[in-house]
Write an enzyme that holds these catalytic residues in place. Structure first.
Site, short mmCIF file in Angstrom:
data_model
loop_
_atom_site.label_atom_id
_atom_site.label_comp_id
_atom_site.label_asym_id
_atom_site.label_seq_id
_atom_site.Cartn_x
_atom_site.Cartn_y
_atom_site.Cartn_z
N ASP A 170 -26.11 -16.68 -18.62
CA ASP A 170 -27.53 -16.75 -18.28
C ASP A 170 -28.28 -15.46 -18.59
O ASP A 170 -29.09 -14.98 -17.78
CB ASP A 170 -27.69 -17.14 -16.79
CG ASP A 170 -27.30 -18.59 -16.54
OD1 ASP A 170 -26.93 -19.29 -17.51
OD2 ASP A 170 -27.36 -19.04 -15.38
N LYS A 204 -20.03 -20.67 -10.85
CA LYS A 204 -19.27 -20.55 -12.09
C LYS A 204 -17.85 -20.01 -11.83
O LYS A 204 -16.88 -20.50 -12.40
CB LYS A 204 -20.02 -19.58 -13.01
CG LYS A 204 -19.48 -19.52 -14.40
CD LYS A 204 -20.31 -20.35 -15.31
CE LYS A 204 -19.74 -20.42 -16.70
NZ LYS A 204 -20.62 -21.14 -17.61
N ASN A 223 -20.44 -27.62 -20.24
CA ASN A 223 -19.67 -26.42 -20.57
C ASN A 223 -18.37 -26.31 -19.79
O ASN A 223 -17.42 -25.68 -20.25
CB ASN A 223 -20.45 -25.15 -20.23
CG ASN A 223 -21.59 -24.93 -21.17
OD1 ASN A 223 -22.03 -25.88 -21.82
ND2 ASN A 223 -22.06 -23.70 -21.25
N ASP A 240 -23.17 -19.47 -22.49
CA ASP A 240 -24.34 -20.29 -22.86
C ASP A 240 -24.34 -20.56 -24.37
O ASP A 240 -24.85 -21.58 -24.81
CB ASP A 240 -25.64 -19.59 -22.47
CG ASP A 240 -25.66 -19.23 -21.00
OD1 ASP A 240 -26.30 -19.96 -20.24
OD2 ASP A 240 -25.00 -18.26 -20.61
N TYR A 268 0.86 -1.17 0.00
CA TYR A 268 0.00 0.00 0.00
C TYR A 268 0.90 1.23 0.00
O TYR A 268 2.01 1.17 -0.52
CB TYR A 268 -0.93 -0.08 1.23
CG TYR A 268 -2.19 0.71 1.06
CD1 TYR A 268 -3.05 0.49 -0.02
CD2 TYR A 268 -2.56 1.67 2.00
CE1 TYR A 268 -4.22 1.22 -0.17
CE2 TYR A 268 -3.74 2.41 1.86
CZ TYR A 268 -4.56 2.18 0.76
OH TYR A 268 -5.72 2.90 0.63
N ASN A 293 -32.02 -29.74 -19.87
CA ASN A 293 -31.73 -29.98 -18.45
C ASN A 293 -32.91 -29.59 -17.58
O ASN A 293 -33.55 -28.59 -17.83
CB ASN A 293 -30.51 -29.16 -18.02
CG ASN A 293 -29.28 -30.02 -17.92
OD1 ASN A 293 -29.35 -31.19 -17.57
ND2 ASN A 293 -28.12 -29.43 -18.21
N ALA A 319 -33.78 -23.10 -30.83
CA ALA A 319 -33.18 -21.99 -31.57
C ALA A 319 -33.01 -20.79 -30.64
O ALA A 319 -33.23 -19.64 -31.02
CB ALA A 319 -34.02 -21.64 -32.79
N GLY A 320 -32.61 -21.10 -29.41
CA GLY A 320 -32.24 -20.05 -28.46
C GLY A 320 -30.76 -19.76 -28.60
O GLY A 320 -30.14 -20.07 -29.64
N ALA A 321 -30.18 -19.19 -27.54
CA ALA A 321 -28.77 -18.80 -27.58
C ALA A 321 -27.89 -20.00 -27.92
O ALA A 321 -27.05 -19.94 -28.82
CB ALA A 321 -28.36 -18.22 -26.23
N ALA A 322 -28.10 -21.12 -27.23
CA ALA A 322 -27.24 -22.28 -27.43
C ALA A 322 -27.47 -22.91 -28.80
O ALA A 322 -26.53 -23.22 -29.53
CB ALA A 322 -27.47 -23.30 -26.32
#
Lengths: 400, 400
Positions: A128, A85, A310, A153, A30, A279, A186-189
């Site tokens: 998410d 995570k 993942n 994701d 410091y 899931n 047909a979402g994000a993944a």
């Protein structure tokens, strides 16, 4: 183990990399000693990556809009997941990660907030965040920041799915270029998996969502669905999921429980590959899929073989990126998938490495760092990079 | 010790509070087990303080506008200092702190960004933000957030100064109510010290800045200077610093090097108290002040006796606040100063505890928690709270 008790007091804490036992330590860590470091950075800004946490710290950012299967539960309720995570980042990548749960769900504000706190971070892992907002947020941040940004994701899922698929194709004597693939979801993944498959060489990919086969011009398509529909379905094929899977080699599910029947599997090509990754309840239970003739089955669950998880990708990807990359490009993702696939000699019940296999994580990091360098987006990784990462990961593992 | 080398790779890292050795641990720390915790919080939001890092984590927030003596060096160059601060929070308060260096210097944007990332934090320590912007930012955040917010340059300094002053007054047979005090410096720290002195009972406080005695209506007063001038200088006394110190009992310097001469000290009241806390060069060097008749001398330096160092206050204040308080009120700050003062039997060369005296930090935490409860702003601290904190601090110290 009672989950609530396990999480009491939070799962993360701060630790010191330096000693602070006496006044002389204090005066270096410091004031007044730290002033020299600040002065050095103010004169040469890139030194922030050498002398601060920016060298090894990423933010795990969410707005809590699409958390696990729980939906839009908000930033506070998302926090235990983000902490988890962060732990995985440390445990499997020696990446220091800190959860940032933002109180807004407006894409523009999320981008602004993340950009404003970015000086501290060497990378941003988006997590998410619901589709289609996640696409815009990621795209804008990638453009705006000079550090790697990745929505896990999408791309974590895509990398591990591609790795598992490489090995499943090998086992069934297929190749990516000539295989016909249907993606449910047909979402994000789902969209990210479609994109990486195309980039990796697949030529016949069809996407379905809850309304059936995605085709260009379909009413209610958001711009991202429209865009991927144009890429994957030039012939404007229409129909149900049942129509879509007929005769196909590969089913990749990132959608909803129990939507794939045994009959549908038996109508697929010979020895079909089934990745049922919804899931916690998959599109079809593995027993049923196998009974209906599936050759290789994978799920997202830890209680069945071939868990497409993942966590096999994101720690190594950010380890490699922190060490050598400024952007996580398509080439990098594909090389990560190849590295992951080649870690093991595949068998029908083992198409993907075990999560606790630290060599797999180090191989992913190595592929990321090497490809970043080869494609001109990063620095040359040192000699013995793989060994060095593996040693780091083993040292961290011993602390858990 | 080479400061640059000492700081290489950053000083902070993430550590795990839980074990992650096998799949069963994984399934509790992350999916699917973590979903139960998220669900619990989404049903009962206050549980976020029990089951996440929010229970023990604060943000150390800066915009890099007033860093040490270096001035406006920006967020990146400020980061080593913020990391150092985070270490001190852990070392002396067992508070997990994370640096947030924001890329904007607009008060409204800083407030917005901090509010947006606040779900993760149990408290906000503002740091090295220039005056008068720091006042507005702190005030707005205190109002807006339901967690404790404190600008340490103001209130940490004020608490430790008051503690040191309590003991200096005792040694010179004075009391606060009847002592005449002059403060040199009307920035964030000077004004905060003036405020706490008044709240603690002082009746004769005069502030000076580089233009001399602060008085109401003086040209160029910002609203904060005007406000404190009205409180401290009702008689509209004008003049230079030299005029201001004449005949006074106490000089408190938070201003600039070498502005207090021996002659000025010798013109003060008998046995004057001199706190010359400008850093690194004080308003007057201690040798000189003593030669000129000072009875008790304190500085901000570690190489002289009586170092008035914020680190004696902020770790304990946030320890106590995280455990029991939602706001850090004036009563709380004064009780923290009293606790700190009463930790030692004062001598002329020791009016304040040593930084490594963990009992002092635990006493501060105890005072904060108790006062919060007594004044209705917090929860009742458990029995043996002091002992428990001390045990925690000793355990943490062993890891450093």
């Amino acid at each position: 183990m009672d989950p609530l008790r396990f999480h009491e007091g939070g799962k993360l804490e701060t630790a010191s990399r330096v000693k602070l036992r006496n006044k002389s330590h204090l005066s270096v860590a410091y004031t007044p000693g730290v002033a020299e470091v600040s002065r050095a950075i103010s004169e040469k800004p890139e030194l922030v990556k050498k002398f601060t946490v920016k060298s090894n710290t990423i933010a795990v950012v969410t707005d809590g809009s699409a958390v696990l299967g729980l939906g839009n539960i908000g930033p506070e309720a998302a926090l235990p997941v983000m902490e988890g995570k962060c732990l995985l980042f440390k445990r499997f990548g020696d990446v220091d990660a800190f959860p940032i749960c933002v109180k807004t769900q407006k894409p523009r504000e999320i981008v602004k907030t993340v950009a404003e706190i970015s000086p501290v971070f060497g990378g941003i892992n988006l997590e998410d965040i619901s589709a289609p907002r996640c696409f815009e947020i990621e795209k804008t941040l990638v453009k705006k920041l000079d550090i790697p940004v990745m929505h896990d994701d999408q791309h974590g899922t895509a990398v591990v799915t591609l790795a598992a698929l490489f090995n499943a194709l090998k086992l069934t004597d297929r190749d990516l270029e000539t295989s016909s693939i249907v993606i449910s979801g047909a979402g994000a993944a789902g969209i990210a998996v479609a994109e990486i498959l195309l980039k990796a060489g697949a030529r016949d990919v069809l996407l379905c969502d809850s309304r059936g086969i995605l085709h260009p011009g379909r009413e209610g398509n958001n711009p991202y669905k429209e865009r991927i529909a144009r890429k994957t379905n030039k012939n404007r094929v229409k129909g149900t999921l049942e129509d879509a899977v007929r005769g196909r080699d590969v089913f990749i599910g990132l959608s909803a429980p129990n939507i794939l029947t045994e009959k549908m599997v038996s109508n697929m090509a010979r020895d079909p590959i089934i990745f049922a990754m919804a899931n916690p309840v998959p599109e079809i239970m593995p027993e049923k899929a196998l009974r209906a003739g599936a050759s290789v089955v994978a799920t997202g669950r830890s209680d069945y073989p071939n868990q497409v998880n993942n966590v096999l990708a994101f720690p190594g990807i950010f380890r490699g990126a922190l060490d050598s990359a400024t952007k996580i490009t398509d080439e990098i993702k594909i090389s990560a998938a190849e590295a992951l696939a080649s870690c093991i000699k595949p068998k029908r019940r083992k198409i993907i490495p075990d999560v606790f296999d630290l060599r797999a994580h180090a191989r992913v990091a190595e592929a990321v760092a090497k490809t970043a360098w080869e494609t001109g987006s990063g620095e040359k990784p040192g000699k013995n990079y793989f060994r060095k990462v593996l040693t780091r990961l083993r040292r961290v593992a011993a602390k858990f």
